[in-house]
Design an enzyme around this catalytic site. Sequence first.
Site, PDB file in Angstrom:
ATOM      1  N   GLU B  62     -32.865  27.943  -6.478  1.00 31.71           N
ATOM      2  CA  GLU B  62     -33.492  27.531  -5.212  1.00 31.71           C
ATOM      3  C   GLU B  62     -32.654  27.891  -4.001  1.00 31.71           C
ATOM      4  O   GLU B  62     -33.179  28.366  -2.984  1.00 31.71           O
ATOM      5  CB  GLU B  62     -33.769  26.028  -5.222  1.00 31.71           C
ATOM      6  CG  GLU B  62     -34.953  25.601  -6.089  1.00 31.71           C
ATOM      7  CD  GLU B  62     -34.618  25.454  -7.556  1.00 31.71           C
ATOM      8  OE1 GLU B  62     -33.454  25.707  -7.938  1.00 31.71           O
ATOM      9  OE2 GLU B  62     -35.508  25.082  -8.344  1.00 31.71           O
ATOM     10  N   HIS B 131     -36.816  13.469 -10.250  1.00 33.91           N
ATOM     11  CA  HIS B 131     -37.972  14.343 -10.033  1.00 33.91           C
ATOM     12  C   HIS B 131     -39.057  13.721  -9.166  1.00 33.91           C
ATOM     13  O   HIS B 131     -40.169  14.219  -9.138  1.00 33.91           O
ATOM     14  CB  HIS B 131     -38.612  14.691 -11.383  1.00 33.91           C
ATOM     15  CG  HIS B 131     -37.939  15.800 -12.127  1.00 33.91           C
ATOM     16  ND1 HIS B 131     -36.591  15.852 -12.336  1.00 33.91           N
ATOM     17  CD2 HIS B 131     -38.435  16.913 -12.723  1.00 33.91           C
ATOM     18  CE1 HIS B 131     -36.292  16.936 -13.031  1.00 33.91           C
ATOM     19  NE2 HIS B 131     -37.391  17.600 -13.278  1.00 33.91           N
TER      20      HIS B 131
HETATM   21  C1  LIG Z   1     -33.243  22.749  -9.701  1.00 34.30           C
HETATM   22  C2  LIG Z   1     -34.443  22.700 -10.577  1.00 34.30           C
HETATM   23  N1  LIG Z   1     -35.401  23.640 -10.411  1.00 34.30           N
HETATM   24  C3  LIG Z   1     -36.496  23.637 -11.203  1.00 34.30           C
HETATM   25  C4  LIG Z   1     -36.666  22.684 -12.162  1.00 34.30           C
HETATM   26  C5  LIG Z   1     -37.918  22.696 -13.032  1.00 34.30           C
HETATM   27  N2  LIG Z   1     -37.570  23.117 -14.380  1.00 34.30           N
HETATM   28  C6  LIG Z   1     -37.322  22.208 -15.329  1.00 34.30           C
HETATM   29  S1  LIG Z   1     -36.876  22.893 -16.746  1.00 34.30           S
HETATM   30  C7  LIG Z   1     -37.042  24.443 -16.160  1.00 34.30           C
HETATM   31  C8  LIG Z   1     -36.752  25.593 -17.055  1.00 34.30           C
HETATM   32  C9  LIG Z   1     -35.344  25.544 -17.571  1.00 34.30           C
HETATM   33  O1  LIG Z   1     -35.120  26.478 -18.583  1.00 34.30           O
HETATM   34  P1  LIG Z   1     -33.787  26.525 -19.413  1.00 34.30           P
HETATM   35  O2  LIG Z   1     -32.622  26.220 -18.519  1.00 34.30           O
HETATM   36  O3  LIG Z   1     -33.741  27.803 -20.125  1.00 34.30           O
HETATM   37  O4  LIG Z   1     -33.889  25.297 -20.426  1.00 34.30           O
HETATM   38  P2  LIG Z   1     -34.929  25.074 -21.621  1.00 34.30           P
HETATM   39  O5  LIG Z   1     -36.123  24.433 -21.025  1.00 34.30           O
HETATM   40  O6  LIG Z   1     -35.209  26.372 -22.244  1.00 34.30           O
HETATM   41  O7  LIG Z   1     -34.245  24.106 -22.540  1.00 34.30           O
HETATM   42  C10 LIG Z   1     -37.451  24.398 -14.833  1.00 34.30           C
HETATM   43  C11 LIG Z   1     -37.722  25.574 -13.996  1.00 34.30           C
HETATM   44  C12 LIG Z   1     -35.671  21.688 -12.265  1.00 34.30           C
HETATM   45  N3  LIG Z   1     -35.782  20.694 -13.146  1.00 34.30           N
HETATM   46  N4  LIG Z   1     -34.568  21.733 -11.487  1.00 34.30           N
END
Ligand SMILES: Cc1ncc(C[n+]2csc(CCOP(=O)(O)OP(=O)(O)O)c2C)c(N)n1
Lengths: 404, 328
Positions: B62, B131
């Site tokens: 972000e 959130h």
């Molecule tokens: C700063 C932030 N941006 C966006 C999100 C929304 N979000 C939650 S999980 C996720 C994907 C994360 O993927 P990864 O780090 O690969 O973890 P996985 O879900 O594969 O365990 C996103 C975009 C968030 N929680 N925090």
Amino acid sequence: MSSPAQPAPSPASESFDVHTQGIGARPEVSQGAAWATPINGSWPMVEPSLALQLLRQMVLIREFEVRCMQAYQDKKIGGFCHVYIGQEAVAVGCNAALRPEDPMVTAYRDHGHALARGMSARACMAEMFGRVDGCAKGKGGSMHMFDRANNLFGGHGIVGAQVPLGVGLAFACKYEDEVMAGGSLRRVAMSFLGDGALNQGAFHEGMNLASLLDLPAIVVCENNGYSMGTAISRGTSMGHQITAKALAYGIDAYEVDGMDVLGVYHQMHGIVEHCRATSRPAFVDMRTYRYKGHSMSDPRKYRTREEEAQYEAGDPIGRLKSRLEGAGILTEADFKAMLKELRAEVRDSVDFADASPVPSMSELHTDVFVESWGPYTGSSDPRMLGGAPRAVNFRAIENPETQL
Amino acid sequence: MTVREIEYRDALNEAMSEEMRRDKRVFLLGEEVAQYDGAYKVSRGMLAEFGERRIIDTPISESGFAGMAIGAAMMGLRPVVEFMSWSFSLVAADPILNNAPKMLYMSGGQYGCPIVFRGNDGAGGQLGSTHSWCVEGLYSNVPGLKMAIPSNPYEAKGLLKTAIRDDDPVFFLESERMLGTKGEVPEEEYLIPFGQARVARPGKDITLVSFGRPVNFCLEAAEALAREGVDCEVLDMRTIRPLDIESIVRSVKKTNRCVVVDQSWSFGSPGSEVAAQVHARCFDDLDNFVHRVHTADVPTPYATNLEAEYLPNARRITEAVRACLYLA
Ligand SMILES: Cc1ncc(C[n+]2csc(CCOP(=O)(O)OP(=O)(O)O)c2C)c(N)n1
Ligand SMILES: [Mg+2]
């Protein structure tokens, strides 16, 4: 390998280079040192009791997550629900390589870590249900699992946020040894993050600090290839070799097959003990796969069912089960009995959560500093609240001496 | 005029698509906005229409992509930045608060920042305290930015089109809880100007001032109160900055009572700002002090029952109205 950084010599000689000063004092960085070696392509078996514990924990997590999905469909669980199915070997193998007193922190996909650390299925499920018997009295929720007794410093909802926190846990471990306990504890701190979190500034700032301050921080990237619908190659530069990011910070980096719990255990044990001995951070590219969607609402249109089937064929539970059978440690009947027992344990956790009361309204204003004039209601004259009881339930800072 | 019923998310989609057809400088970036069609399907179909140069998937960075978009805006482009949730904008606090709103001032008028930051704001879905941010209190404190907060699909479309055409940075606060809500939206183009409140319900006994989703709770409370013989006027402020204080003053001079309903925390909030200004401007007209309904002054709890009580709701609004009218 990791003598602490010495101050750079003063720039007296004509060959002094401001860009490389002090570099000689930094440890050499290695990629993928072998801590244990697979024999004929497979990792050595461990003590039967440990092997069975690894299997039990993985099966417990899987069964727990299946029940969570059902409870979510039944609207017993709300909000976001990120299940850990497919990745069980990571939390279980890593946890087994740690001592119970070593702190751990993770992201929002955290039910597996909580169970592996030793949280009861009941406390975990009740938290999912938002009930008072949950690990955080129903106030934290599925993405924020905390367990002080088992040194789990949270699931954290904001992507990447937990990495600097984990570095701080490591800082405290070292500080306690150097300033307070005279080097007796030698704890290490383990943090988990997803591959998508590699792209947050917090990860990079945390890594730099861990290296700079020689902290016993082990940073495990649960690289399941996707952040939501974004394949790692679309969202992460150098996604095919993320260890490069750690090497850039002078941190030893390892690639580990996260679908083989014996391998995870052996390699993480080596990494953890090396970290304990040297107080140098480590980074692990833990290759794994999540079988289900990102959360409950993800139709997984960004990947094929064939791809999923391929990973499911190398399932960590199935792999350990057949190793145990081959070694004569487990029979099919033993496994069936274990499965039955664990299913009962998880079913019990659902019943328990269902029967647990919702938190009382007074919980809204506990565990937080409340103004002396009381909770703001807006609909009565604030002055009238002057005598309201202070609903303060704020943990005073404990004397560090008493913690040791 | 042809009117049809569409979802809040599609109203947002239409606003962005129309503006992108109209102005090549406009583009959309954010997590999962392109190939996934938006984490909440707001940008559904936009990649297919506008292509990957203008609908851009970003990593979970972000701070990086908000800053990048601000740089592009300084060059004269008109980015629309989607935060999957405003809760995630906190990691981009420096670019969105320290760069975008100050650029014009800090450069002595040389570099503007025509950018829209948009995404889900507010609690109500059991997402827990990280959130569930309502950022209106936190961010409206910063000079130089504008802030719009639509309460239904019609408002969402008209306000977003205005936001994209505005030359200042606009913080556009949507609501995940309302994305699936349907409402009447004309097919013909329309824009809703900033800084002009809407009388969502006329009344004579008390003025309810609100922003975004809680406007609907005010209308709900007003229905219930009407059965008790209390006639509420409900003002939908539409934008928090600019704040249309004149419409509030006009209404309060008529009703002599005012309740502000604001889903941010009470301390230093749009609600406290409105109360302060109404006390100053309507001091002699008021029958009682301005009452305020906010979220409770605690982090958002996860448990359903606690969260429901934490948020402004029709019951709490009704209680505040009765108290303000000395009926309690
Ligand atoms: C700063 C932030 N941006 C966006 C999100 C929304 N979000 C939650 S999980 C996720 C994907 C994360 O993927 P990864 O780090 O690969 O973890 P996985 O879900 O594969 O365990 C996103 C975009 C968030 N929680 N925090
Ligand atoms: Mg991932």
